[in-house]
Design an enzyme around this catalytic site. Structure first.
Site, PDB file in Angstrom:
ATOM      1  CG  HIS A 148       1.506 -59.486  16.484  1.00 46.91           C
ATOM      2  ND1 HIS A 148       0.896 -59.932  15.340  1.00 46.91           N
ATOM      3  CD2 HIS A 148       1.251 -60.438  17.422  1.00 46.91           C
ATOM      4  CE1 HIS A 148       0.298 -61.086  15.588  1.00 46.91           C
ATOM      5  NE2 HIS A 148       0.511 -61.419  16.851  1.00 46.91           N
ATOM      6  CD  GLU A 149       3.592 -61.219  20.169  1.00 41.87           C
ATOM      7  OE1 GLU A 149       2.707 -61.519  21.001  1.00 41.87           O
ATOM      8  OE2 GLU A 149       3.745 -61.841  19.105  1.00 41.87           O
TER       9      GLU A 149
ATOM     10  CG  HIS B 255      -1.576 -60.640  21.305  1.00 38.00           C
ATOM     11  ND1 HIS B 255      -2.773 -61.138  20.832  1.00 38.00           N
ATOM     12  CD2 HIS B 255      -0.643 -60.980  20.376  1.00 38.00           C
ATOM     13  CE1 HIS B 255      -2.571 -61.750  19.681  1.00 38.00           C
ATOM     14  NE2 HIS B 255      -1.285 -61.664  19.377  1.00 38.00           N
TER      15      HIS B 255
END
Length: 170
Positions: A78-79, A82
């Protein structure tokens, strides 16, 4: 702030996932993005954050230890997504179409915006507020904003301004 001690096996699992997903992204996108810095400085109920300009991922050490495999499988990609979206598209909506595409098509991970980990062990003190229809628990940050007169909060259901329940705080 002191760096929390993370068991070496947990750190190795985080880095293995990160490197696998980064390699997958570089192959798919035909790029050569470098490995981001990983730190365990995230606090509170937030599982992780991506520091775009620093090319850094900050992870919550308590939630990592309490939810090891699910944390690694969900939060690390998820990170990373980004960071990859920022590198490829610049500033866009945090969980917009570019991020969803990066998660699902490139990293091949379900695009979930929020985690579902238990946060009781990392959650700070809350303050009870009332409206005409229910109780609300505000964080200390929101409670202090109300006390300083900086803001007021309204119930989404009845629309009334929330008022501090002093009796429950004693």
């Amino acid at each position: 702030m002191n760096t929390p001690r993370i068991p070496i096996a947990s750190h190795q699992a985080v880095m293995r996932c990160l490197r696998d997903k980064l390699q997958q992204a570089n192959l798919t996108l035909q790029t050569d993005y470098t490995e981001p810095t990983v730190s365990y400085q995230q606090r509170g109920a937030t599982a992780g954050t991506a520091w775009l300009q620093h090319w850094e991922i900050r992870l919550n050490p308590v939630l990592l230890q309490e939810n090891q495999q699910a944390f690694i499988d969900e939060v690390v990609p998820h990170e990373l997504a980004h960071l990859l979206v920022y590198a490829r598209f610049g500033r866009v909506a945090p969980h917009g179409k570019e991020w969803r595409w990066m998660m699902e098509s490139v990293l091949r991970v379900p695009a979930k915006r929020t985690h579902r980990f238990a946060v009781q062990s990392v959650q700070g003190k809350t303050f009870t507020y009332l409206c005409d229809c229910q109780r609300h628990e505000l964080t200390i940050r929101r409670h202090n904003r109300v006390l300083r007169g900086e803001t007021e909060y309204r119930c989404r259901r009845c629309g009334k301004t929330l008022r501090h329940d002093v009796k429950s705080s004693i």
